[in-house]
Design an enzyme around this catalytic site. Structure first.
Site, mmCIF file in Angstrom:
data_model
loop_
_atom_site.group_PDB
_atom_site.id
_atom_site.type_symbol
_atom_site.label_atom_id
_atom_site.label_comp_id
_atom_site.label_asym_id
_atom_site.label_seq_id
_atom_site.Cartn_x
_atom_site.Cartn_y
_atom_site.Cartn_z
ATOM 1 N N ILE A 159 0.854 -1.190 0.000
ATOM 2 C CA ILE A 159 0.000 0.000 0.000
ATOM 3 C C ILE A 159 0.893 1.244 0.000
ATOM 4 O O ILE A 159 1.780 1.383 0.840
ATOM 5 C CB ILE A 159 -0.906 0.001 1.250
ATOM 6 C CG1 ILE A 159 -1.765 -1.259 1.287
ATOM 7 C CG2 ILE A 159 -1.788 1.250 1.281
ATOM 8 C CD1 ILE A 159 -2.476 -1.469 2.615
ATOM 9 N N GLY A 160 0.704 2.132 -0.965
ATOM 10 C CA GLY A 160 1.481 3.364 -1.023
ATOM 11 C C GLY A 160 2.807 3.241 -1.738
ATOM 12 O O GLY A 160 3.623 4.175 -1.715
ATOM 13 N N GLY A 173 3.368 3.080 -4.996
ATOM 14 C CA GLY A 173 3.437 3.825 -6.249
ATOM 15 C C GLY A 173 3.042 3.023 -7.470
ATOM 16 O O GLY A 173 3.398 3.372 -8.600
ATOM 17 N N THR A 186 0.100 2.556 -9.018
ATOM 18 C CA THR A 186 -0.764 3.248 -9.973
ATOM 19 C C THR A 186 0.003 4.314 -10.742
ATOM 20 O O THR A 186 -0.173 4.466 -11.955
ATOM 21 C CB THR A 186 -1.967 3.880 -9.242
ATOM 22 O OG1 THR A 186 -2.681 2.861 -8.559
ATOM 23 C CG2 THR A 186 -2.893 4.591 -10.224
ATOM 24 N N ASP A 227 -2.114 -2.147 -12.492
ATOM 25 C CA ASP A 227 -1.471 -1.767 -11.227
ATOM 26 C C ASP A 227 -1.736 -2.785 -10.124
ATOM 27 O O ASP A 227 -1.630 -2.477 -8.938
ATOM 28 C CB ASP A 227 -1.899 -0.356 -10.795
ATOM 29 C CG ASP A 227 -3.354 -0.283 -10.324
ATOM 30 O OD1 ASP A 227 -4.121 -1.240 -10.586
ATOM 31 O OD2 ASP A 227 -3.720 0.733 -9.695
ATOM 32 N N GLU A 254 -7.437 5.649 5.423
ATOM 33 C CA GLU A 254 -6.157 4.959 5.570
ATOM 34 C C GLU A 254 -5.339 5.466 6.764
ATOM 35 O O GLU A 254 -4.233 4.994 7.003
ATOM 36 C CB GLU A 254 -5.324 5.125 4.300
ATOM 37 C CG GLU A 254 -5.895 4.409 3.089
ATOM 38 C CD GLU A 254 -5.042 4.574 1.837
ATOM 39 O OE1 GLU A 254 -5.144 3.723 0.930
ATOM 40 O OE2 GLU A 254 -4.261 5.556 1.770
#
Length: 351
Positions: free
Chosen positions: A163-164, A166, A168, A236, A297
């Site tokens: 998660i986070g 990058g 996408t 992604d 989040e």
């Protein structure tokens, strides 16, 4: 051309090269072409960059006031439909509509493109110009450096990461630069996600089931549907992330049932030609999560991210090494720094 590609942006298209007589002074003929570049640099930064490139290629300061021969001359002609009138930079270039050596290659690249001020197409401007210069089209073309980063040799590229990480951002950049069909996970439409971060025990199973169904449907439809206008597919996420997250979030009995459903569905899905895993350390992940500002989040804990990371590594160990690219991006910023982005492409391609 290589320097423009590495420092400015992806070269979309290059016109033919034309030999034209010197304009405004007596001198040797010029070689001119127009290139269409996709860049994230703002106009002023773009100007600074091309001036720097000119110096690297040997251009020196003018010796007089008028026109003169030079080793290299790079002009910013247009910047999308932006208008700018500054002492250092005017967009569109104020003389482009009067110069055949600009209009001919421009019309070759995009004949229907309208001048943002005059509202006339490049082809029409070429037909209207009073410039009667004789232009000689050269037999040799400039080579597009993008060919050294040809990701279209892969039919299907999956970008994965915690998660986070990058995912996408990278998938989107690749799709733009390489004419790839982009598949993005539809997490924003999942009604269970905000509820899950508030009460994981209650909402873990409906969340994972809804993600499983949505990923299955999206990948099956989007990848199976051949697109004549795209060269490859980039997503992604990979379907297997369902099991990775399920193992972390679900109780043992729920996970065993979930795993059976996953394997029934997964065997029908196409598998990626290359699986790219973006590794970032936990501190960077938390920074990125905070920057993107999704309120649901806010409660993500380091321990949860670490479990997800471990799940990914367990999966990667089971995959053929020639199909998996683990790329440490903890010290990279591929969104703002093009050289970092190109270094990732190098690693994906094994350059």
């Amino acid at each position: 051309m290589n320097t423009i590609f590495t420092e400015v942006g992806a070269v979309v298209k290059i016109s033919s090269v034309y030999e034209t007589p010197a304009m405004g002074f007596e001198g040797a003929s010029f070689l001119n072409c127009v290139i269409w570049v996709r860049t994230q640099l703002p106009p002023k930064k773009l100007l600074d960059t091309v001036l720097s490139i000119e110096k690297k290629l040997g251009r020196t300061d003018k010796q007089g006031k008028g026109y003169e021969s030079r080793v290299i001359d790079i002009d910013v002609l247009l910047y999308a439909d932006k208008l700018l009138d500054d002492k250092d930079l005017t967009i569109p270039h104020p003389e482009m509509q009067h110069r055949k050596f600009v209009l001919q290659p421009m019309a070759e690249l995009q004949p229907d493109l309208e001048h943002p001020v005059i509202k006339v197409s490049m082809m029409a401007l070429l037909n209207q110009t009073r410039d009667e210069s004789v232009m000689e089209k050269q037999s040799k073309w400039l080579r597009n450096p993008k060919k050294d980063y040809d990701l279209t040799k892969f039919n299907y590229i999956a970008i994965e990461g915690n998660i986070g990480a990058g995912k996408t951002s990278l998938a989107t950049k690749i799709s733009q630069d390489f004419n790839a069909k982009l598949i993005l996970e539809r997490f924003k439409d999942n009604p269970f996600l905000p509820k899950f971060y508030k009460d994981q025990q209650r909402y873990a199973f409906p969340l994972e089931m809804s993600f499983l169904a949505d990923r299955y449907q999206q990948l099956l439809e989007d990848i199976a549907q051949f697109d004549l206008f795209k060269d490859c597919v980039v997503a992604d996420y990979d379907a297997y992330k369902s099991l990775i997250f399920g193992k972390v979030t679900l109780a043992e009995e729920e996970y065993n049932l979930y795993k059976k459903l996953f394997h029934l569905m997964h065997k029908e899905l196409p598998k990626p030609d290359v699986y790219v895993y973006l590794y970032q350390n936990t501190d960077r992940l938390l920074e990125n999560i905070k920057k993107r500002g999704r309120s649901f989040e806010d409660g993500i804990m380091p321990a949860y991210l670490q479990k997800i990371q471990e799940g990914y590594f367990e999966f990667i160990k089971t995959q053929p090494s020639n199909k998996v690219k683990v790329i440490d991006i903890s010290e990279l910023d591929f969104v703002k720094n093009r050289k970092d982005y190109l270094s990732i492409l190098d690693q994906i391609l094994g350059n």
